[in-house]
Write an enzyme that holds these catalytic residues in place. Structure first.
Site: not given
Ligand code: BG6
Ligand code: MG
Length: 218
Positions: A8-10, A16, A44-45, A48, A113-115, A117, A144, A168-169
């Site tokens: 995962d990214l963020d 972020t 989180k996760g 947007r 990632s869900a982002s 960006n 997710k 994952e966070d």
């Protein structure tokens, strides 16, 4: 070996969440209500669009479709201003060490990632080149905890889902990994990420020996 790692990214690679928080908080304040760091946990996760729905619920604000789109756009513009200033110093501790180890051992690495960006962020912090596949908010139709993003990532690196390991966070992210029948590793608070197969506070708590063992098991 026939094994792949999906990050995962963020909150896993970069912190972020604080920028997402500041951008959502600004919007909430402009709309006349407060948004707290505790409430930000729920974001989180989460996509947007879903975040804005939750935010408007918190503020008991109703929006026309046009307002909704404008606010989603405004939030992202503010968020991007923070991203613009990011550099390698914002990579979370020991992430490069893990990526380097996997690269050296020729183990495929994917981003899930869900982002929307994700690419610009990876580029900003200088980690783009590590990833064999990048699947993000631009590639999925289902967010997710749906496993879609991770299943697409597995497909792209050509590894069976049950041989993929996910960092994952977010609660929704751990659920997505489990739903994909992958091995889930929670990065963060173990008392929140209760569904994860393994838990670490951060990568400094996870040794490379642990990764070697995981690889050995597959
Ligand atoms: C996730 C974050 O990775 O991406 C969420 O944890 C965020 O907080 C989501 O809402 C969507 O991000 P973006 O960059 O497309 O607004
Ligand atoms: Mg995350």
């Amino acid at each position: 070996q026939n094994i792949g790692f999906i990050f995962d990214l963020d909150g896993v690679i970069v912190d972020t969440a604080k920028y997402h928080f500041l951008a959502w908080k600004k919007l909430a304040n402009e709309l006349g209500f407060e948004f707290t760091i505790e409430q930000n946990e729920m974001f989180k996760g989460v996509s947007r669009k879903r975040c804005l729905e939750i935010l408007l619920d918190i503020g008991k604000v109703t929006a026309t479709q046009e307002q909704f789109n404008t606010w989603m756009h405004d939030k992202n513009v503010d968020y991007l201003a923070y991203i613009e200033k990011m550099d390698a110093s914002e990579i979370l501790p020991e992430v490069p060490k893990v990526l380097e180890f996997l690269k050296k051992n020729k183990i495929p690495i994917a981003l899930g990632s869900a982002s929307k960006n994700a690419r610009p962020i990876l580029k900003k912090v200088g980690l783009l080149a590590y990833f064999d596949a990048i699947l993000d908010g631009n590639n999925v139709t289902k967010a997710k905890p749906d496993p879609e993003v991770f299943l697409l990532a597995a497909k792209e690196i050509n590894i069976a889902p049950e041989n993929c390991i996910v960092f994952e966070d977010a609660v929704a992210g751990i659920a997505a990994a489990n739903n994909a029948k992958m091995t889930s590793i929670g990065i963060g608070d173990a008392s929140i990420l209760v569904e994860a197969k393994y838990n670490f506070k951060d990568f400094t708590e996870m040794s490379l020996d642990f990764i070697k063992e995981l690889i050995g098991k597959k």
